[in-house]
Enzyme design. Structure first.
Site, short mmCIF file in Angstrom:
data_model
loop_
_atom_site.label_atom_id
_atom_site.label_comp_id
_atom_site.label_asym_id
_atom_site.label_seq_id
_atom_site.Cartn_x
_atom_site.Cartn_y
_atom_site.Cartn_z
N CYS A 2 0.83 -1.19 0.00
CA CYS A 2 0.00 0.00 0.00
C CYS A 2 0.88 1.25 0.00
O CYS A 2 1.88 1.33 0.70
CB CYS A 2 -0.94 0.09 1.19
SG CYS A 2 -2.03 -1.32 1.33
N ARG A 27 4.21 -0.36 -4.60
CA ARG A 27 3.86 -0.83 -3.26
C ARG A 27 2.55 -1.63 -3.24
O ARG A 27 2.19 -2.22 -2.23
CB ARG A 27 3.72 0.36 -2.30
CG ARG A 27 4.98 1.19 -2.19
CD ARG A 27 4.76 2.35 -1.25
NE ARG A 27 4.57 1.89 0.11
CZ ARG A 27 5.54 1.64 0.97
NH1 ARG A 27 6.78 1.83 0.60
NH2 ARG A 27 5.28 1.22 2.18
N TRP A 74 -2.58 -2.90 -1.66
CA TRP A 74 -2.15 -4.29 -1.78
C TRP A 74 -2.94 -5.01 -0.70
O TRP A 74 -2.69 -4.84 0.49
CB TRP A 74 -0.65 -4.41 -1.54
CG TRP A 74 -0.10 -5.78 -1.77
CD1 TRP A 74 0.33 -6.30 -2.96
CD2 TRP A 74 0.08 -6.81 -0.81
NE1 TRP A 74 0.76 -7.58 -2.78
CE2 TRP A 74 0.61 -7.93 -1.47
CE3 TRP A 74 -0.18 -6.92 0.56
CZ2 TRP A 74 0.91 -9.12 -0.83
CZ3 TRP A 74 0.12 -8.11 1.21
CH2 TRP A 74 0.67 -9.20 0.52
N GLY A 101 -0.60 -0.81 6.44
CA GLY A 101 -0.23 -1.60 7.62
C GLY A 101 -1.33 -2.60 7.94
O GLY A 101 -2.24 -2.81 7.13
#
Ligand code: F6R
Length: 615
Positions: A2, A27, A74, A101
């Site tokens: 992400c 990412r 992601w 996260g």
């Protein structure tokens, strides 16, 4: 894992946000979204797919405003859907947030919030996080100047897990709040504007002045002011760093893909890795940032190399190099295994972690665990100012330039080159003779030229790739320092072409994998070491006898007989300290061409993200 960007300033936010977001796509790239806040309203657009798809839906003035946040995802919690894409907006419509996260206690928080009457539209932990901020916001004193950042700070006390966040609040159209723990976040400082981002590539076009947030810090950007404090309300003075980054390095130029560009940039990356790093008498290497004395390094009696993925393969090569040339025992650990294993280490052990991004969460955790236990830690790292670079006791920057292709190429060979230099340096502190040191340095200096010669094999490798592009399985075999190159070759091929590939020590093949050998399972053999050439030829004969096509990577001076190699790629002869670099280049090119011929998205392979900042 992400990418997030936030903007507050005088410009239209959404074009700047999307521009930054495109640079963070390495990412994650399964869905994307943007939210813009004005005095009147909070506007939101999300889309399943890439940032370019989102950009098509953010047309005209539909998302006009000078404050905004955006995200490229992601997926961790929940499928790839528009609902699960970020930004997430709280139940009451007040808070919008982007998050990088994983929140570990989100289920218990969700249950609590449901009890308070909150409802949820997505399956994500991030939506729960966003609603907890809304919950605390509703409870804060509505007259307080710091109501919004206080509500974020209060929320963070209840959050277990990792986060880099950018948050906006409908009641505060001139304030952007960010915080980090475990996931990277930086503030970019431009004239009359601030940006928040997962890394510098997203903001470098607007400013080279940045503040790196540390874990447990929270930042409020409002009315041209940057207020930085800890989760415990301690006010901090921001330390502004200037980024030295050539923007042209992150452009595609005339290349079709970043991966190909980066394969061709390897010669320059090795030059940069060596710049200013040889002693005046030229018989050894020197490193400015080790923060340790030669005497301390002489006392090291064991080295633990620790990393993930391709960087872990670099560690395996490092083991051969350091043991062979410096005669220090080396062990290699997956960072993700090491951190949960209570491995007994001697106090004279040096822990060296390797990470291109400097943000891989498992590598970072292994580094922190090593420091906690009191070991001396060093890092080889390509990202100036990254968390690993900042937290290790000392380190060696790769200076390989930005690596944008998700599959690592130039960062890998640059890590190998630095490990070779380190082996030389440690060797010269011990038994290596002056004369051997001189030869070694000469070999290292010759490496860029040999790499330039080796990448010229690209056209030949393209022709070979056309023959094998439809294979479904293949094996990479190598012995000693070629075994990690076999592993890396297999990883590269499977991650970008989706062909099943395995790397094996060549002689180990007959203990199992030989059952797979058939005419449908080509074998790529790294036959480059003169001292074990005959042994390897026997291993190839075993493969040939079972009908498998053989692609050999061998030395120019020592090609394999035509009867045992269906195709052969000949690399320049070189010193053993440089061999793993040269041998890996044909495997990179083979993977690249095969994936490209199969129509795969070489730079953004499915399910992958370049920087893995979740466990
Ligand atoms: C594969 C690849 C990954 C990374 C791994 C570690 O091509 O790039 O396996 O090597 O995710 O990343 P860093 O080096 O950033 O810690």
């Amino acid at each position: 894992m992400c990418g997030i960007v936030g903007y507050i300033g005088k410009q239209e936010a959404s074009p700047l946000l999307l521009e930054g977001l495109k640079r963070l796509e390495y990412r994650g790239y399964d869905s994307a979204g943007v939210a813009v806040l004005t005095e009147k309203e909070l506007k939101l657009k999300k889309h399943k797919g890439r940032v370019t798809e989102l950009a098509k839906h953010v047309s005209g003035n539909s998302l006009s405003g000078n404050l905004g946040i955006c995200h490229t995802r992601w997926a961790t919690h929940g499928a790839v859907t528009e609902e699960n894409a970020h930004p997430h907006v709280s139940f009451d419509g007040k808070i919008a947030m982007v998050h990088n996260g994983v929140i570990e206690n989100y289920l218990s928080i969700k249950k609590f919030l449901e009890g308070e009457g909150y409802s949820f539209y997505s399956e994500t932990d991030s939506e729960v996080f966003c609603n907890l901020i809304a919950y605390h916001y509703a409870k804060e004193d509505s007259e307080s100047e710091t109501r919004f950042p206080d509500s974020v700070r209060r929320t963070l006390k209840h959050i277990e897990g990792t986060y880099g966040i950018a948050v906006i609040c409908a009641d505060h159209p001139t304030e952007l709040v960010g915080a980090r723990k475990g996931s990277p976040l930086i503030v970019g400082i431009g004239p009359d504007e601030y940006l928040l981002a997962s890394d510098v590539s997203a903001i470098i076009r607007r400013t080279s002045n940045v503040v790196y947030l540390n874990d447990g810090e929270i930042v409020s950007l409002k009315n041209g002011e940057l207020n930085l404090l800890t989760n415990d309300e301690e006010i901090l003075t921001p330390e502004i760093k200037t980024i030295d980054w050539d923007i042209a390095e992150s452009e595609l130029g005339d290349y079709e893909h970043y991966m190909l560009k980066e394969i061709f940039e390897q010669s320059g990356a090795l030059e940069n890795a060596m710049r200013g790093r040889f002693s005046d008498d030229m018989s050894t290497a020197k490193f400015g940032g080790l923060n340790t004395t030669a005497q301390e390094l002489r006392q090291i009696d064991r080295i633990l190399l620790c990393a993930c993925g391709t960087a872990w393969h670099a560690c395996l090569v490092g083991e051969y190099l350091i043991e062979r040339f410096a005669r220090i025992p080396v062990e290699v650990e997956y960072a993700s295994e090491f951190r949960y294993r209570n491995a007994p280490l001697d106090k004279n052990t040096l822990v060296l972690v390797i990470s291109q991004s400097g943000e891989t969460i498992d590598t970072l955790a292994a580094l922190r665990e090593s420091k906690r236990k009191g070991y001396k830690t060093l890092a080889i790292n390509n990202s100036v100012g990254s968390t690993i670079a900042r937290e290790s006791d000392g380190g060696i920057y790769q200076h390989a330039g930005p690596e944008i292709g998700v599959a690592s190429t130039k960062a890998f060979t640059s890590q190998l080159h630095i490990l070779s230099m380190l082996a030389l340096y440690l060797g010269r502190l011990r038994d290596m003779s002056f004369q051997d040191g001189l030869e070694y340095v000469a070999a290292l200096k010759q490496a860029p030229e040999l790499v330039t010669e080796t990448v010229k094999l690209s056209d030949q490798i393209l022709e070979i790739s056309k023959k094998y592009k439809d294979m479904t399985d293949c094996l990479f075999l190598g012995r000693q320092d070629m075994f990690p190159i076999a592993l890396e070759g297999a990883l590269k091929l499977k991650e970008i072409s989706y062909i099943h590939a395995e790397g094996y020590p060549a002689a180990e093949m007959k203990h199992g994998p030989i059952a797979l050998i058939s005419a449908e399972c080509p074998v790529i053999v790294l036959a480059t070491q003169p001292d074990i050439h005959e042994k390897l030829v026997s291993n190839i004969q075993e493969v040939k006898a079972r009908g498998a096509p053989v692609i050999a990577i061998a030395n120019r001076s020592n090609p394999l007989p035509k009867e045992i190699a269906d195709d052969q790629i000949l690399i320049p002869d070189c010193h053993r300290a440089v061999l793993p670099i040269l041998a890996s280049i044909p495997t990179q090119l083979l993977s690249y061409h095969i994936a490209n011929l199969r129509g795969c998205d070489v730079d953004k392979p499915r399910n992958l993200a370049k920087s893995v900042t979740v466990e």
